[in-house]
Design a protein around this motif. Structure first.
Motif, PDB file in Angstrom:
ATOM      1  N   UNK A  34       0.827  -1.204   0.000  1.00 57.52           N
ATOM      2  CA  UNK A  34       0.000   0.000   0.000  1.00 57.52           C
ATOM      3  C   UNK A  34       0.863   1.256   0.000  1.00 57.52           C
ATOM      4  N   UNK A  35       1.949   1.230   0.767  1.00 56.29           N
ATOM      5  CA  UNK A  35       2.846   2.376   0.838  1.00 56.29           C
ATOM      6  C   UNK A  35       3.489   2.644  -0.522  1.00 56.29           C
ATOM      7  N   UNK A  36       3.813   1.580  -1.244  1.00 56.43           N
ATOM      8  CA  UNK A  36       4.365   1.743  -2.590  1.00 56.43           C
ATOM      9  C   UNK A  36       3.389   2.462  -3.510  1.00 56.43           C
ATOM     10  N   UNK A  37       2.123   2.074  -3.457  1.00 58.41           N
ATOM     11  CA  UNK A  37       1.098   2.736  -4.286  1.00 58.41           C
ATOM     12  C   UNK A  37       0.896   4.177  -3.835  1.00 58.41           C
ATOM     13  N   UNK A  38       0.900   4.397  -2.541  1.00 61.20           N
ATOM     14  CA  UNK A  38       0.762   5.746  -1.984  1.00 61.20           C
ATOM     15  C   UNK A  38       1.883   6.654  -2.485  1.00 61.20           C
ATOM     16  N   UNK A  39       3.101   6.156  -2.453  1.00 59.00           N
ATOM     17  CA  UNK A  39       4.249   6.961  -2.869  1.00 59.00           C
ATOM     18  C   UNK A  39       4.260   7.238  -4.371  1.00 59.00           C
ATOM     19  N   UNK A  40       3.568   6.410  -5.153  1.00 61.34           N
ATOM     20  CA  UNK A  40       3.458   6.653  -6.598  1.00 61.34           C
ATOM     21  C   UNK A  40       2.495   7.788  -6.924  1.00 61.34           C
ATOM     22  N   UNK A  41       1.614   8.120  -5.994  1.00 60.01           N
ATOM     23  CA  UNK A  41       0.628   9.175  -6.229  1.00 60.01           C
ATOM     24  C   UNK A  41       1.320  10.538  -6.203  1.00 60.01           C
ATOM     25  N   UNK A  42       1.163  11.299  -7.264  1.00 63.77           N
ATOM     26  CA  UNK A  42       1.811  12.609  -7.340  1.00 63.77           C
ATOM     27  C   UNK A  42       0.879  13.738  -6.922  1.00 63.77           C
ATOM     28  N   UNK A  43      -0.429  13.498  -6.925  1.00 62.76           N
ATOM     29  CA  UNK A  43      -1.411  14.502  -6.541  1.00 62.76           C
ATOM     30  C   UNK A  43      -1.598  14.466  -5.016  1.00 62.76           C
ATOM     31  N   UNK A  44      -1.332  15.605  -4.360  1.00 64.07           N
ATOM     32  CA  UNK A  44      -1.408  15.692  -2.896  1.00 64.07           C
ATOM     33  C   UNK A  44      -2.791  15.308  -2.377  1.00 64.07           C
TER      34      UNK A  44
END
Length: 120
Positions: A34-44
């Motif tokens: 989940x953290x990997x997917x979270x870190x891929x998100x560029x929109x705050x």
């Protein structure tokens, strides 16, 4: 047969305030995947919604199981997506149940509901 239901709602502002200080909440709540997917998100804003939705889902799951967060940790519960994109749950040590999960966001809140059923 239904074994439990749980619901949780959280203010997006609370998540945003926590993230504004540090990423500790994300590291505490999210599994490695989940953290990997979270870190891929560029929109705050999307990061806030993602973390809030998973936080609410995990709280709702723990309520449905009757354990609360404590006996289970946030990282014992993982939210993934099925082939159609719908959220689904896996819970370490509780794979003998079927989990039904719904997550929703509004401008101010994230909410999640979990229904737990026995496997046939």
């Amino acid at each position: 047969m239904i074994k439990g239901i749980g619901i949780d709602i959280i203010e997006l502002d609370r998540i945003e305030a926590s993230l504004g200080k540090s990423d500790r909440l994300a590291a505490r709540v999210l599994t490695a995947s989940e953290l990997g997917k979270y870190e891929e998100l560029t929109n705050w804003r999307r990061r806030i919604e993602y973390l809030a939705g998973r936080f609410a889902a995990k709280e709702a799951c723990a309520k449905a199981l009757g354990t609360g967060i404590g006996k289970l940790s946030f990282r014992d519960i993982e939210v993934t997506n099925d082939e159609k994109g719908a959220p689904k749950l896996t819970v370490q040590g509780y794979d003998h149940y079927i989990y039904l999960l719904s997550i929703s966001h509004s401008k101010e809140y994230a909410v999640a509901q979990v229904v737990i059923c026995e496997k046939a």
